[in-house]
Design an enzyme around this catalytic site. Structure first.
Site: not given
Ligand code: MRU
Length: 351
Positions: A49-51, A240, A199, A250-251, A92
């Site tokens: 996970r994470g962009a 993201d 997270q 973002n999250k 996603r």
């Molecule tokens: O649902 P996730 O855990 O994939 O969400 C991740 C985030 O929102 C991060 O802040 C974002 O992807 C940046 S990661 C460098």
């Protein structure tokens, strides 16, 4: 040095090795993905996970998805490849890095359409590995470009996890902190736990603690009080998808954190690579927001915390308006007071 989040093991017959992030911090376990179904599952369930990490998983996932193709001509090979990329693209919707990684793989295949299929498969694997190596360098550059925003003694709030686990290595928001510490600055960090999937507490607190950085965990609803009562110098988060005007998804919970920061005159920074910008959309209103399983809200670690059959709204992301963002830290430089024009100047060209 953070642990490798995702890597390719072996040659063209190889497979993807990744940390199962759903088990952290209690268990450090690796999973191996050998076909499109397993990497789709890993992305969908947030094992990876994470962009930026999702972008890398998409590229490597394309390779595992086509490595056993029996096609001998480009047309049928590319048809199979499109089935793989459209499957992975449905995992996603919000992180644009997923679609960026898939398109880069499709473009690579098309550019090499005259070559034998066996050769194209090898080129695709090289491209996926290049995306990983580039991401590592990009994270370091984001850290270098952003670290001067932190002074010795700075205290930061962050949300979700934009660290090494969310990228090929080192992170985006956390890269700024890691680099400041490497330069000898003492910094401290408050990390929001980041409900529903935690997270912040499971991943960011783990990463910062492992790196020896002074980190304090707070629940999401403690951020306003923390900003009022403690000396908070800035907020740094990842993204993201960033629209052409600087609105940044973002999250979930990032938007409310930006409002709290504005109220307390605390600078709010977003750290993200150029691949997280989506210049095809004018504003954040056009960013698709993933909605996830209600169980994520009604249960914590498998334990039910809500009545049976309760209605649930579970958006995984929100959009912070550009007007709440002090600057966006990228590998190409820092974009102050982001708007359509100054984003175009820094991001609107092909590297
Ligand atoms: O649902 P996730 O855990 O994939 O969400 C991740 C985030 O929102 C991060 O802040 C974002 O992807 C940046 S990661 C460098």
């Amino acid at each position: 040095m953070p642990l490798p989040t995702i890597e390719w093991i072996g040659g063209i017959d190889g497979r993807i090795k990744l940390i199962d992030q759903t088990l952290l911090p209690n268990e450090l376990k690796y999973v191996y993905c050998d076909d499109k179904e397993s990497i789709f599952h890993a992305i969908k369930t947030l094992m990876v996970r994470g962009a930026p990490a999702i972008g890398i998983a998409a590229a490597m996932g394309t390779v595992v998805g086509i490595k056993n193709s029996k096609s001998e001509d480009f047309e049928s090979f590319f048809k199979e490849m499109k089935e793989v990329t459209s499957c992975l693209g449905s995992s996603r919707p919000t992180a644009v890095n997923l679609f960026w990684g898939l398109k880069r793989m499709e473009d690579t295949a098309q550019k090499n359409s005259q070559k034998p299929v066996s050769e194209i498969k090898r080129i695709l694997l090289d491209e996926a590995k290049t995306i990983l190596e580039e991401d590592k360098a990009i994270c370091r550059k984001i850290g270098e470009n952003g670290e001067s925003l932190l002074e010795d003694g700075s205290c930061v709030i962050t949300h979700c996890n934009a660290g090494g686990l969310a990228t090929g290595d080192y992170g985006t928001a956390l890269a700024v902190m890691f680099t400041a510490v490497e330069k000898g600055k003492r910094i401290s960090v408050y990390t929001d736990e980041t409900r529903p999937l935690l997270q912040g507490s499971r991943l960011t607190a783990w990463e910062l603690k492992n790196a020896g950085i002074d980190v304090t965990l707070i629940c999401d609803n403690m951020a306003a009080h923390t900003m009022k009562r403690k000396k908070i110098d800035c907020v740094i988060v990842g993204a993201d998808r960033i629209a052409a005007n600087g609105d940044a998804a973002n999250k979930i919970g990032t938007y409310s954190l930006s409002i709290i920061a504005k109220e307390h005159n605390v600078p709010f920074y977003v750290a993200a690579p150029a691949s997280t910008f989506d210049l095809s959309i004018a504003s954040g209103d056009e960013i698709p927001i993933e909605e996830r399983n209600p169980d994520e809200v009604t249960k914590i670690a498998g334990n039910k915390i809500a009545p049976d059959d309760i209605k649930v709204f579970n958006p995984a992301f929100d959009v912070t308006p550009a007007s709440n963002i002090t600057a966006i830290i990228t590998e190409r430089g820092v974009i102050n007071s982001p708007n359509t024009e100054n984003i175009k100047n820094i991001i609107g060209y092909k590297s």
